[in-house]
Motif scaffolding. Structure first.
Motif, PDB file in Angstrom:
ATOM      1  N   TYR A   1       0.832  -1.205   0.000  1.00 13.29           N
ATOM      2  CA  TYR A   1       0.000   0.000   0.000  1.00 13.29           C
ATOM      3  C   TYR A   1       0.868   1.257   0.000  1.00 13.29           C
ATOM      4  CZ  TYR A   1      -3.406   3.489   1.483  1.00 13.29           C
ATOM      5  OH  TYR A   1      -4.189   4.608   1.561  1.00 13.29           O
TER       6      TYR A   1
ATOM      7  N   TYR B   1      -0.604  -1.228  -8.146  1.00 10.17           N
ATOM      8  CA  TYR B   1      -1.992  -1.554  -7.779  1.00 10.17           C
ATOM      9  C   TYR B   1      -2.273  -3.046  -7.930  1.00 10.17           C
ATOM     10  CZ  TYR B   1      -7.044  -1.913  -7.969  1.00 10.17           C
ATOM     11  OH  TYR B   1      -8.346  -2.301  -7.744  1.00 10.17           O
TER      12      TYR B   1
ATOM     13  N   ASN C   1      -3.570  -5.520  -4.978  1.00  8.03           N
ATOM     14  CA  ASN C   1      -4.843  -6.215  -5.118  1.00  8.03           C
ATOM     15  C   ASN C   1      -4.654  -7.734  -5.094  1.00  8.03           C
ATOM     16  OD1 ASN C   1      -7.823  -5.912  -5.776  1.00  8.03           O
ATOM     17  ND2 ASN C   1      -7.169  -7.225  -7.453  1.00  8.03           N
ATOM     18  N   SER C   2      -3.632  -8.223  -5.760  1.00  6.14           N
ATOM     19  CA  SER C   2      -3.372  -9.665  -5.794  1.00  6.14           C
ATOM     20  C   SER C   2      -3.031 -10.199  -4.409  1.00  6.14           C
ATOM     21  CB  SER C   2      -2.236  -9.984  -6.771  1.00  6.14           C
ATOM     22  OG  SER C   2      -2.595  -9.622  -8.082  1.00  6.14           O
TER      23      SER C   2
ATOM     24  N   TYR D   1      -3.926  -8.880  -1.550  1.00 11.37           N
ATOM     25  CA  TYR D   1      -5.151  -8.828  -0.740  1.00 11.37           C
ATOM     26  C   TYR D   1      -6.032 -10.042  -1.015  1.00 11.37           C
ATOM     27  CZ  TYR D   1      -9.753  -7.412   0.871  1.00 11.37           C
ATOM     28  OH  TYR D   1     -10.989  -7.386   1.499  1.00 11.37           O
TER      29      TYR D   1
ATOM     30  N   MET E   1      -8.390  -1.478   1.407  1.00  8.19           N
ATOM     31  CA  MET E   1      -8.516  -2.037   0.060  1.00  8.19           C
ATOM     32  C   MET E   1      -9.775  -1.530  -0.632  1.00  8.19           C
ATOM     33  SD  MET E   1      -6.642  -3.945  -1.835  1.00  8.19           S
ATOM     34  CE  MET E   1      -6.991  -3.382  -3.495  1.00  8.19           C
TER      35      MET E   1
ATOM     36  N   THR F   1      -9.098   1.976  -1.751  1.00  5.94           N
ATOM     37  CA  THR F   1      -8.166   1.982  -2.886  1.00  5.94           C
ATOM     38  C   THR F   1      -8.868   1.551  -4.164  1.00  5.94           C
ATOM     39  OG1 THR F   1      -6.355   1.414  -1.378  1.00  5.94           O
ATOM     40  CG2 THR F   1      -5.967   1.092  -3.732  1.00  5.94           C
ATOM     41  N   ARG F   2      -9.704   0.537  -4.070  1.00  7.32           N
ATOM     42  CA  ARG F   2     -10.434   0.077  -5.256  1.00  7.32           C
ATOM     43  C   ARG F   2     -11.392   1.147  -5.763  1.00  7.32           C
ATOM     44  NH1 ARG F   2     -11.872  -6.217  -3.553  1.00  7.32           N
ATOM     45  NH2 ARG F   2      -9.938  -7.148  -4.332  1.00  7.32           N
TER      46      ARG F   2
ATOM     47  N   TRP G   1      -9.245   3.725  -7.537  1.00  8.54           N
ATOM     48  CA  TRP G   1      -8.723   3.230  -8.818  1.00  8.54           C
ATOM     49  C   TRP G   1      -9.846   3.111  -9.850  1.00  8.54           C
ATOM     50  CZ3 TRP G   1      -3.712   2.984  -9.888  1.00  8.54           C
ATOM     51  CH2 TRP G   1      -3.330   2.377 -11.090  1.00  8.54           C
TER      52      TRP G   1
END
Length: 264
Positions: free
Chosen positions: A135, A161, A165-166, A168, A188, A191-192, A195
């Motif tokens: 992060y 990113y 994400n992977s 997480y 997360m 962040t999503r 994004w």
């Protein structure tokens, strides 16, 4: 007789002293629990948005657990917890403790920390440290983009990113309502959303170009096929002329007449 009375008074005073000491200890433990539970509640509320409950309130939660456990210890042959649990219908002490315990466990905060001898510690777990590093790398990449252009951020920081994400997904059970420590889930999700708002429009634009190109190629292919079908020169089938059959019949008739004349 006088000596016996003195002994009895001494024993009674000792008993009262021990009880008073036990009551004093129990009052101390009760006050400690009240302070700890109050601090944890205030901390949970203060860190409810964004959710940093686990990381910022772990110390106060540990104090809640320890102060409640201390009330179960024996002082002067009695347990303080007996004075406050199962003796009234409200069950105030137990209810407050169970509320703190339930909030902590519903947020799956234990996933964020290490345990030692089956006891929770404020030491961050390895997977939490790894997630935090991914992060931080993403945030550094975003903040380090000079032009602050959305397109440049999305292109430059896409790999960061994807790593975040992977990882997480690898540590989270997304079939659960809360797949991992709630602090991580909230980071997360935020962040999503960022994004998706910032970068997915460029991906959608590229997808629209691809889809439009595909539709255009299919349309041109269909038009070409239809033009070939209706405008192309059709090959005419060969049909036998009926006059050939008539000529054959006439030829046969002549042969028959010649034969008849010869016989005559």
């Amino acid at each position: 007789m006088t000596l016996n009375r003195l002994n009895l008074l001494w024993i009674m005073n000792l008993f009262l002293f021990v009880n008073s000491q036990a009551d004093e200890n129990c009052d101390h433990q009760l006050n400690a629990f009240a302070t700890a539970s109050s601090n944890f509640t205030a901390c949970a509320i203060a860190n409810s948005k964004p959710i940093t409950l686990c990381e910022d309130c772990v110390e106060t939660y540990i104090q809640v657990v320890e102060s409640y456990q201390n009330m179960s210890l024996s002082y002067g042959g009695k347990k303080c917890i007996d004075n406050y649990v199962d003796l009234d219908r409200l069950q105030i002490v137990r209810t407050i403790y169970e509320n703190c315990f339930d909030l902590w466990n519903r947020a799956k905060c234990n996933d964020c920390f290490k345990f030692e001898n089956s006891n929770l510690t404020p030491k961050i777990s390895n997977k939490t440290l790894q997630f935090d590093q991914y992060y931080v790398d993403l945030v550094k990449c975003i903040n380090g983009t000079q032009t602050n252009s959305s397109k440049e951020i999305c292109q430059k920081c896409l790999q960061n990113y994807m790593y975040l994400n992977s990882f997480y997904v690898s540590i989270s059970n997304e079939n659960d309502k809360i797949g991992v420590c709630m602090d991580i889930v909230d980071i997360m999700n935020t962040t999503r959303r960022y994004w998706s708002t910032k970068c997915c429009k460029y991906r959608r634009h590229e997808e629209y170009v691809f889809i439009g190109s595909a539709v255009g190629i299919l349309t041109l292919t269909g038009v070409f096929y239809l033009m070939t079908l209706y405008l192309g020169e059709k090959e005419k089938p060969l049909i036998l002329q009926q006059n050939r059959l008539a000529e054959s019949l006439n030829h046969l008739n002549r042969d028959s007449d010649d034969i008849s004349d010869e016989e005559e």
